[in-house]
Design a protein around this motif. Structure first.
Motif, PDB file in Angstrom:
ATOM      1  N   GLY A 271     -13.578   1.940  -0.608  1.00 47.68           N
ATOM      2  CA  GLY A 271     -12.317   3.014  -0.889  1.00 47.68           C
ATOM      3  C   GLY A 271     -11.244   2.834   0.164  1.00 47.68           C
ATOM      4  O   GLY A 271     -10.222   3.537   0.199  1.00 47.68           O
ATOM      5  N   TYR A 272     -11.165   1.868   1.232  1.00 51.64           N
ATOM      6  CA  TYR A 272     -10.181   1.543   2.220  1.00 51.64           C
ATOM      7  C   TYR A 272      -9.902   0.105   1.880  1.00 51.64           C
ATOM      8  O   TYR A 272     -10.300  -0.631   1.519  1.00 51.64           O
ATOM      9  N   LEU A 273      -8.537   0.083   2.261  1.00 57.09           N
ATOM     10  CA  LEU A 273      -7.857  -1.460   2.185  1.00 57.09           C
ATOM     11  C   LEU A 273      -8.546  -2.200   3.023  1.00 57.09           C
ATOM     12  O   LEU A 273      -9.163  -2.238   4.107  1.00 57.09           O
TER      13      LEU A 273
ATOM     14  N   VAL B  91      -3.794  15.783   3.629  1.00 55.86           N
ATOM     15  CA  VAL B  91      -3.304  14.518   3.396  1.00 55.86           C
ATOM     16  C   VAL B  91      -3.636  13.601   4.434  1.00 55.86           C
ATOM     17  O   VAL B  91      -4.209  13.987   5.418  1.00 55.86           O
ATOM     18  N   SER B  92      -3.707  12.306   4.549  1.00 52.27           N
ATOM     19  CA  SER B  92      -4.304  11.389   5.639  1.00 52.27           C
ATOM     20  C   SER B  92      -3.417  10.215   5.687  1.00 52.27           C
ATOM     21  O   SER B  92      -3.102   9.406   4.638  1.00 52.27           O
ATOM     22  N   LEU B  93      -3.506   9.347   6.997  1.00 53.13           N
ATOM     23  CA  LEU B  93      -2.707   7.993   6.909  1.00 53.13           C
ATOM     24  C   LEU B  93      -3.844   7.181   6.984  1.00 53.13           C
ATOM     25  O   LEU B  93      -3.482   5.804   7.103  1.00 53.13           O
TER      26      LEU B  93
ATOM     27  N   GLU C 111      -5.765  21.374  -2.316  1.00 49.62           N
ATOM     28  CA  GLU C 111      -5.244  20.070  -2.832  1.00 49.62           C
ATOM     29  C   GLU C 111      -5.838  18.837  -1.877  1.00 49.62           C
ATOM     30  O   GLU C 111      -4.843  18.709  -0.916  1.00 49.62           O
ATOM     31  N   ASP C 112      -6.442  18.079  -2.402  1.00 55.12           N
ATOM     32  CA  ASP C 112      -6.803  16.824  -1.611  1.00 55.12           C
ATOM     33  C   ASP C 112      -6.021  15.976  -1.939  1.00 55.12           C
ATOM     34  O   ASP C 112      -6.125  15.149  -2.792  1.00 55.12           O
ATOM     35  N   ASP C 113      -4.822  15.695  -1.229  1.00 53.15           N
ATOM     36  CA  ASP C 113      -3.827  14.690  -1.617  1.00 53.15           C
ATOM     37  C   ASP C 113      -3.831  13.298  -0.736  1.00 53.15           C
ATOM     38  O   ASP C 113      -3.072  12.896  -0.185  1.00 53.15           O
TER      39      ASP C 113
END
Ligand SMILES: Cc1ncc(COP(=O)(O)O)c(C=O)c1O
Length: 466
Positions: free
Chosen positions: A112-114, A302-304, A271-273
């Motif tokens: 799920g990560y780049l 949100v997350s980076l 809201e898991d954005d």
């Protein structure tokens, strides 16, 4: 003369030296030890022999005696622990697979990560070295986060900086928010399918997840209404934008209705954005739901990590009113604050040209990858169905009737394609089996070969009756 008490005295001294010295450090010579301790060479040799036998020292002929790593204590019978531990409060099903998949070799449709080709490694190296050179790099930050970072998140998400709390990614934010809002034993509604990490947090906090199925337009309002009517839930968890795993986006026509239903139930909405910055090139995502909310009902996370790198454990919670004080207090109880060098690294990166460059390169690549995956699935797996993503990194592939998702995932893994079984993303009984396919960790040119192998895995699983 050699006697046991003088050997013990030397052993104690050698033990002390091994304790205070560094692993690999050389001990004084035998002659120096003799002189220092007033004993003969045989006493020193016997004492050295004992510590070598214990593994605390190592002798290299001609070079001397060195301190070796402390041998690991071997633990015997731990059955007592099972009695002492009793039933487990930890529910990690599905979460453990997130990073297992990331380490798998072969084709990666599970992460799920780049992957490294898109991750912001180079941009982060520049940012982290600037951050590390700051004179205040290692001081403790304000517990809510550095003012500059809170302002940046606030500007992007339409929130006042004082309503922004910096967290360790979205996972840390979900954990603090769930536990701050609800005591154990309470029900919590989830738009399903959903992210297993959020289910794991809820269950580990003693909460009871209740499914509210969605479709490609997000949560279904009529089912949400009846879920509130049947339960006393005071919290709904949704991913309105590019949901993990099905890529759904809450339809514009449903946004006001969902908020109204929650308002009538007196419930908060998390809201898991998480995918806020994973939009495809030139297609901006819808705004966060919190922008439609003037009652402090919606808590946005949100997350980076998703757009930059999983190890940049920096995210944020946006909440208004007393609920924010609770979440902030829970964060302090948990782990005080997010490490200051990481926060400075995030500020360095997002406030320079690297941020826009990263958004552009990831947006373009994800769009290409999504198109490649949609094309390959249509060609090689016509018996499966899915909704083409409009952003984000996931496709939730519906398997033909009678096929078991675990069996297909295992077979695919054997053929060298990592995928996640759909059951981890759901609550309770399912209408059908799915696989979660992610194109975050696979390059576009690898996708056709990966999907051909997946098709082979599906046929083998179907043929074996699984
Ligand atoms: C929907 C969703 N929320 C939260 C997270 C956690 O992300 P992080 O803690 O890395 O920000 C993930 C990770 O896969 C996710 O898919």
């Amino acid at each position: 003369m050699v006697n046991d008490s003088s050997i013990d005295r030397v052993v104690n001294e050698l033990r002390r030296l091994a304790e205070i010295g560094a692993v690999g450090e050389k001990l004084p010579s035998t002659r120096a030890l003799q002189q220092r301790l007033g004993v003969g060479p045989v006493t020193v040799q016997r004492a050295l022999g004992r510590l070598v036998a214990e593994g605390r020292l190592v002798t290299r002929p001609g070079a001397g005696t060195f301190i070796s790593a402390r041998p690991a204590v071997q633990v015997g019978d731990t059955d007592w622990q099972q009695v002492a531990l009793g039933p487990s409060p930890v529910h990690s099903a599905g979460v453990d697979t997130i990073f297992q998949a990331a380490g798998a070799t072969g084709f990666q449709l599970g992460a799920g990560y780049l992957d490294a080709s898109l991750r912001a490694d180079g941009r982060l190296s520049v940012a982290v070295s600037r951050a590390a050179r700051r004179p205040d790099a290692w001081a403790s930050p304000p517990t809510a986060g550095l003012a500059e970072l809170r302002s940046w998140f606030g500007r992007l998400l339409g929130a006042d900086p004082e309503n922004v709390l910096v967290t360790a990614g979205s996972q840390g934010a979900l954990s603090a928010a769930f536990r701050a809002i609800l005591p154990a034993g309470q029900p919590v509604l989830f738009s399903t399918p959903t992210y297993p990490g959020a289910l794991a947090v809820a269950r580990s906090a003693g909460l009871i997840p209740i499914p509210v199925p969605g479709d490609h337009d997000g949560i279904r309002p009529e089912l949400l209404r009846s879920a509130f009517a049947r339960s006393s839930a005071r919290l709904l968890v949704i991913q309105p934008t590019y949901a993990n795993p099905d890529g759904s986006v809450l339809a514009a026509s449903r946004r006001a209705e969902v908020l109204e239903i929650c308002r009538a139930a007196g419930a908060f909405v998390i809201e898991d954005d998480y995918a806020r910055w994973l939009g495809f090139a030139r297609t901006p995502p819808p705004p966060p739901l919190s922008q439609d909310d003037d009652r402090g009902q919606v808590i946005t996370i949100v997350s980076l990590t998703k757009i930059l790198a999983p190890s940049l454990r920096v995210g944020a919670v946006i909440a208004r009113g007393p609920v924010m004080s609770r979440i902030a207090a829970m964060r302090i109880v948990d782990d005080f604050f997010v490490s200051r060098p990481l926060q400075h690294t995030a500020i360095e990166l997002v406030s320079g040209p690297a941020w826009a460059a990263q958004l552009r390169s990831v947006g373009t690549a994800l769009q290409q990858r999504a198109a490649a995956l949609v094309g390959a699935l249509t060609q090689h797996l016509p018996e499966c169905s899915f909704t083409a993503p409009r952003g984000g990194v996931n496709i939730f592939l519906r398997l033909p009737t009678g096929v078991d998702d675990l069996v297909v995932a295992r077979e695919a893994g054997r053929l060298g394609v990592a995928v996640l079984p759909g059951r981890y993303f759901t609550i309770g009984e399912q209408a059908g089996a799915h696989l979660r396919l992610s194109y975050a960790g696979i390059r576009a040119e690898e996708i056709p070969a990966a999907v051909r192998l997946l098709a082979e895995a599906l046929r083998t699983a179907a043929g074996s009756g699984g």
